[in-house]
Write an enzyme that holds these catalytic residues in place. Structure first.
Site, PDB file in Angstrom:
ATOM      1  N   HIS A 165      -9.865 -12.047  -8.057  1.00 16.46           N
ATOM      2  CA  HIS A 165     -10.447 -10.860  -7.422  1.00 16.46           C
ATOM      3  C   HIS A 165      -9.965  -9.556  -8.045  1.00 16.46           C
ATOM      4  O   HIS A 165     -10.441  -8.489  -7.692  1.00 16.46           O
ATOM      5  CB  HIS A 165     -10.127 -10.863  -5.921  1.00 16.46           C
ATOM      6  N   ASP A 367      -9.554  -1.281 -10.798  1.00 13.64           N
ATOM      7  CA  ASP A 367      -9.937  -2.002  -9.596  1.00 13.64           C
ATOM      8  C   ASP A 367     -10.783  -3.194 -10.019  1.00 13.64           C
ATOM      9  O   ASP A 367     -11.683  -3.032 -10.845  1.00 13.64           O
ATOM     10  CB  ASP A 367     -10.758  -1.081  -8.677  1.00 13.64           C
TER      11      ASP A 367
HETATM   12  P1  ADQ Z   1      -9.197  -4.325  -2.245  1.00 12.33           P
HETATM   13  O1  ADQ Z   1      -8.195  -3.783  -3.200  1.00 12.33           O
HETATM   14  O2  ADQ Z   1      -8.749  -4.419  -0.851  1.00 12.33           O
HETATM   15  O3  ADQ Z   1      -9.747  -5.747  -2.714  1.00 12.33           O
HETATM   16  P2  ADQ Z   1     -12.000  -3.249  -1.962  1.00 12.33           P
HETATM   17  O4  ADQ Z   1     -12.868  -4.113  -2.811  1.00 12.33           O
HETATM   18  O5  ADQ Z   1     -12.408  -1.837  -2.038  1.00 12.33           O
HETATM   19  O6  ADQ Z   1     -10.466  -3.307  -2.400  1.00 12.33           O
HETATM   20  O7  ADQ Z   1     -12.081  -3.744  -0.496  1.00 12.33           O
HETATM   21  C1  ADQ Z   1     -11.541  -3.008   0.539  1.00 12.33           C
HETATM   22  C2  ADQ Z   1     -12.138  -3.418   1.888  1.00 12.33           C
HETATM   23  O8  ADQ Z   1     -11.335  -2.850   2.910  1.00 12.33           O
HETATM   24  C3  ADQ Z   1     -13.541  -2.892   2.087  1.00 12.33           C
HETATM   25  O9  ADQ Z   1     -14.325  -3.859   2.697  1.00 12.33           O
HETATM   26  C4  ADQ Z   1     -13.355  -1.683   3.020  1.00 12.33           C
HETATM   27  O10 ADQ Z   1     -14.416  -1.481   3.902  1.00 12.33           O
HETATM   28  C5  ADQ Z   1     -12.108  -2.048   3.769  1.00 12.33           C
HETATM   29  N1  ADQ Z   1     -11.350  -0.808   4.104  1.00 12.33           N
HETATM   30  C6  ADQ Z   1     -10.821   0.052   3.244  1.00 12.33           C
HETATM   31  N2  ADQ Z   1     -10.240   1.076   3.922  1.00 12.33           N
HETATM   32  C7  ADQ Z   1     -10.399   0.831   5.223  1.00 12.33           C
HETATM   33  C8  ADQ Z   1     -10.004   1.502   6.427  1.00 12.33           C
HETATM   34  N3  ADQ Z   1      -9.322   2.633   6.435  1.00 12.33           N
HETATM   35  N4  ADQ Z   1     -10.343   0.918   7.568  1.00 12.33           N
HETATM   36  C9  ADQ Z   1     -11.020  -0.237   7.583  1.00 12.33           C
HETATM   37  N5  ADQ Z   1     -11.414  -0.898   6.514  1.00 12.33           N
HETATM   38  C10 ADQ Z   1     -11.102  -0.379   5.331  1.00 12.33           C
HETATM   39  C11 ADQ Z   1      -9.497  -6.664  -3.792  1.00 12.33           C
HETATM   40  C12 ADQ Z   1      -9.588  -6.080  -5.179  1.00 12.33           C
HETATM   41  C13 ADQ Z   1     -10.921  -5.402  -5.362  1.00 12.33           C
HETATM   42  C14 ADQ Z   1     -12.053  -6.390  -5.083  1.00 12.33           C
HETATM   43  C15 ADQ Z   1     -11.845  -7.104  -3.763  1.00 12.33           C
HETATM   44  C16 ADQ Z   1     -12.833  -8.228  -3.562  1.00 12.33           C
HETATM   45  O11 ADQ Z   1      -8.534  -5.164  -5.421  1.00 12.33           O
HETATM   46  O12 ADQ Z   1     -11.062  -4.862  -6.655  1.00 12.33           O
HETATM   47  O13 ADQ Z   1     -13.278  -5.686  -5.047  1.00 12.33           O
HETATM   48  O14 ADQ Z   1     -10.545  -7.647  -3.685  1.00 12.33           O
HETATM   49  O15 ADQ Z   1     -12.762  -9.147  -4.590  1.00 12.33           O
END
Ligand code: ADQ
Length: 720
Positions: A165, A367
């Site tokens: 991921h 990311d």
């Molecule tokens: P993350 O680093 O966690 O994931 P991301 O893909 O942006 O990054 O996912 C974050 C999730 O958390 C989103 O669904 C978002 O809605 C939720 N979120 C963020 N801030 C929030 C808040 N304040 N309150 C509630 N929800 C919140 C890792 C990798 C990424 C990759 C994913 C999936 O780092 O690059 O895209 O896995 O593979």
């Protein structure tokens, strides 16, 4: 349908306690939503860490276990020590920064490797205990990089998928990891390896060839006789949730007329580029006094990995910069421009904010994908809004309509924010339409289905029928019986890698006295006809084996000596020879460690000592170039083991074999490389064909090395 075993560090549940009672609630992350369909349909099982259960008393524990089981989840419990060392110190302290290119964050003493291995083994034992033949195993992410390899050892025939991921970094960065080979071998235990983007897949292939020497062919690697496929499966989101209508829940964040809301939503992580983003917003406010009082930035940061020091430090620094900017940019008339909230938000509120924002700022320094960018686009059912997106997020490769920025260029980022705020409605809508079309089409369900379909297609783990080891005694006995029946026994032997070990330089592979004695002895048997078929030029073969009364064949059969003088079967025309030589020499001078060999009937470029990736790359390019150069000529390009050869078309070991073998002969063929496969293919039914060493083959038996060939020769020499 095959039962799905999902394995991830964390189970998709939260185990809480209320009034002494244990309560297990499913937590609906992107992954569990995407897998819900196949998980339910196949009555799957999810294996992972359930969170800290130590606060529960015995009764609470028992209830929790029952509820976990009802949700078809299997907890792998970890002690506080295991968790700290494997998860915090190693996975998050070492792997996370290296895979995100943050080399200055790698600790001086990177502890935790042993525990990382130990916990991966613990997961492997848990999976193996649940595994039933026919199951499909899907392992997730950087916490479990060793797991596929461990499972392959325990369950050779299992169907195993792995998805990363986070980014897979450039091999120049990856190879700084002290345990790099173990990590790659761990991943290669899978049948299918998925990444978010094609560039991560390319980085992985490059690391594999440089560090382990396996050369990929398009999206496939041959590893110990197995096929491992690797490619991009860009992850999507659950679009239904983000497009569903819902009443706005904005409170005081409802933008006033003429006001622009800039929005940042992240896990509080140092890869997300929050500080530079806030600096860019300050720069806009300084450069554009007309926007003062009309621009509000809302930064939501969900707490993450709070027990890791680097995250505590980062949080402090983000909060400092928020305070500093607000201190500098607020006045009696203008409210503080940056609103910062350190907590998670319910999804409906997040959706309201996505819908209210004029500009969404997604500016990570690295990311894997970044799902927030996709959630924003999906939520914009009104077709408006501008996405400013870092070119270092995996999502950028699929979202060309966003305003792409380099998060290290704060000034450029500020310009992009201004451009977004000033953008005309027509342009905003047309960009958003493009973004939404792709996000809605490739959602998380499609992602999971695509991956599982590719995994279902994969050729399973271990070869189903591994080539059996040669039974030396039985082969010698069969030869003896044939001889007693008056049949001729024909032995066709390759030289390098078969009769003598591969030497670093060609001239170092002279035969030893034992080999010469054995061949001598065999050559005296009247019922036996021995031939050595080598890729080497005549002078080598003649110098080393010329004194023996056996058949000799050089340059893969271009030259033969059977009881008389050497005889040629063709030659490279002089004009073509010059052209090919010039090409090979140019490649050799650009590839340190490689050299050109001039043969009587052909030319060869050897790259065994070249840097592996460069060697493999040049070999591919060279082959394409030569094929073009040689169209319509009587020449062909031949790929051997770390060698590219040009030679007259149609002459190969198989052709020689067919010339030598007569009906009724009992045939034994032994060889180790690709050119020997022609030999095996030409052998008649009932022949003993022997592949030396690992790798795919059409031979009907195998010996592990040169010692195996020698054992066969010895047995034959002594049998009669
Ligand atoms: P993350 O680093 O966690 O994931 P991301 O893909 O942006 O990054 O996912 C974050 C999730 O958390 C989103 O669904 C978002 O809605 C939720 N979120 C963020 N801030 C929030 C808040 N304040 N309150 C509630 N929800 C919140 C890792 C990798 C990424 C990759 C994913 C999936 O780092 O690059 O895209 O896995 O593979």
């Amino acid at each position: 349908m095959s039962r799905l075993l999902v394995v991830s560090n964390r189970l998709p549940v939260t185990v809480g306690a209320a009034q002494g009672e244990a309560i297990v609630t499913p937590s609906m992350g992107g992954l569990s939503t995407g897998l819900r369909g196949p998980f339910e349909r196949s009555q799957g099982l999810w294996i992972g860490w359930p969170g800290d259960l130590s606060r529960l008393d015995d009764a609470g524990r028992a209830t929790a276990m029952k509820e976990l089981q009802a949700l078809r989840t299997l907890p792998v419990e970890l002690t506080a020590d295991e968790l700290r060392s494997y998860y915090e110190d190693f996975a998050n302290g070492v792997l996370w920064p290296v895979f995100h290119y943050l080399l200055d964050r790698i600790p001086l003493h990177s502890g935790g490797w042993e525990m990382y291995r130990h916990v991966n083994a613990k997961f492997a034992a848990a999976v193996a205990a649940q595994y039933r033949p026919g199951d499909t195993i899907w392992v997730h992410d950087y916490q479990l990089l060793l797991l596929p390899g461990m499972l392959r050892e325990q369950l050779p025939g299992a169907r195993i998928g792995f998805f990363l991921h986070i980014p897979f970094p450039a091999s120049e960065v990856f190879r700084m990891l002290p345990w790099r080979e173990d990590v790659l071998r761990g991943m290669l235990g899978a049948d299918l390896i998925g990444f978010h983007t094609p560039s991560y897949a390319r980085n992985f292939a490059s690391a594999v060839v440089r560090l382990l020497g396996h050369e990929p062919v398009v999206d496939e690697l041959a590893v110990a006789g197995r096929k491992v496929r690797f490619r991009a499966f860009p992850m999507g989101i659950d679009t239904e949730t983000f497009t569903a209508p819902s009443p706005p829940q904005l409170g005081e964040f409802q933008p006033r007329p003429g006001e622009h809301l800039l929005l940042g939503v992240d896990r509080l992580d140092y890869t997300k580029g929050i500080r530079r983003r806030l600096s860019a917003v300050e720069r806009v406010l300084t450069r554009r006094p007309d926007l003062r009082g009309k621009l509000r930035m809302l930064q939501i940061a969900v707490p993450s990995r709070e027990s890791v020091t680097a995250y505590q430090d980062y949080r402090r620094r983000v909060e400092e910069i928020v305070g500093a900017i607000n201190g500098r940019c607020s006045s009696l008339t203008d409210a503080p421009p940056i609103h910062y909230m350190y907590r998670g938000f319910p999804q409906e509120q997040l959706i309201s904010l996505y819908r209210a924002a004029s500009v969404m700022l997604v500016t990570p320094t690295r990311d894997g994908m970044n799902l927030v960018a996709k959630e924003f686009a999906a939520a914009r059912t009104d077709g408006d809004g501008v996405l400013v997106l870092s070119e270092f997020a995996g999502a950028a490769e699929e979202m060309p309509e966003a305003l792409h920025i380099n998060p290290f260029d704060v000034d450029g980022m500020a310009q992009a924010i201004e451009q977004a705020v000033d953008m005309a409605e027509g342009e905003r809508r047309s960009r958003m339409a493009g973004l939404r079309a792709r996000v809605l089409r490739f959602d998380v369900h499609r992602w999971a289905e695509d991956f599982l379909a590719a995994l279902a297609d994969a050729e399973i783990g271990a070869p189903l029928e591994p080539t059996p080891l040669l039974a030396v005694g039985a082969a010698a006995e069969a030869a003896r019986t044939a001889a007693l029946e008056g049949r001729r026994v024909v032995m066709l032997l390759d030289y390098d890698g078969t009769l003598v070990p591969i030497a670093p330089r060609p001239e170092l592979a002279a035969p030893d006295p034992e080999l010469l004695r054995l061949l001598e002895k065999l050559s005296t048997k009247p019922w036996l006809s021995v031939h050595v078929l080598s890729g080497r030029p005549c002078p080598d073969v003649d110098r080393w084996l010329g004194a023996l009364a056996i058949g000799l064949h050089a340059e893969h059969g271009m030259y033969s000596r059977i009881g008389g003088e050497w005889r040629a079967r063709g030659a490279v025309p002089e004009d073509l020879r010059e052209k090919v030589l010039a090409t090979l020499e140019r490649v050799a001078s650009n590839t340190p460690g490689s050299h050109v060999e001039l043969k009587a009937a052909g030319l060869a470029w050897h790259y065994r000592l070249a840097e592996r990736e460069q060697g493999a790359h040049q070999a591919r390019e060279l082959r394409l170039h030569l094929r073009e150069l040689l169209v319509g000529t009587p020449l062909e390009v031949l790929l051997g083991d770390k060698v590219v050869e040009v030679r007259p078309r149609g002459v190969h070991k198989g052709l020689i074999a067919r010339e030598l073998i007569r009906p009724g002969d009992f045939v034994i063929c032994v060889g180790d490389d690709r050119t020997d496969e022609d030999l095996f293919a030409a052998a008649p039914e009932g022949a003993v064909t022997v592949k030396v060493g690992p790798g795919a083959t059409v031979a009907n038996s195998r010996v592990s090395d040169v010692a195996g060939t020698r054992a066969l020769l010895r047995a034959l020499a002594e049998t009669l």
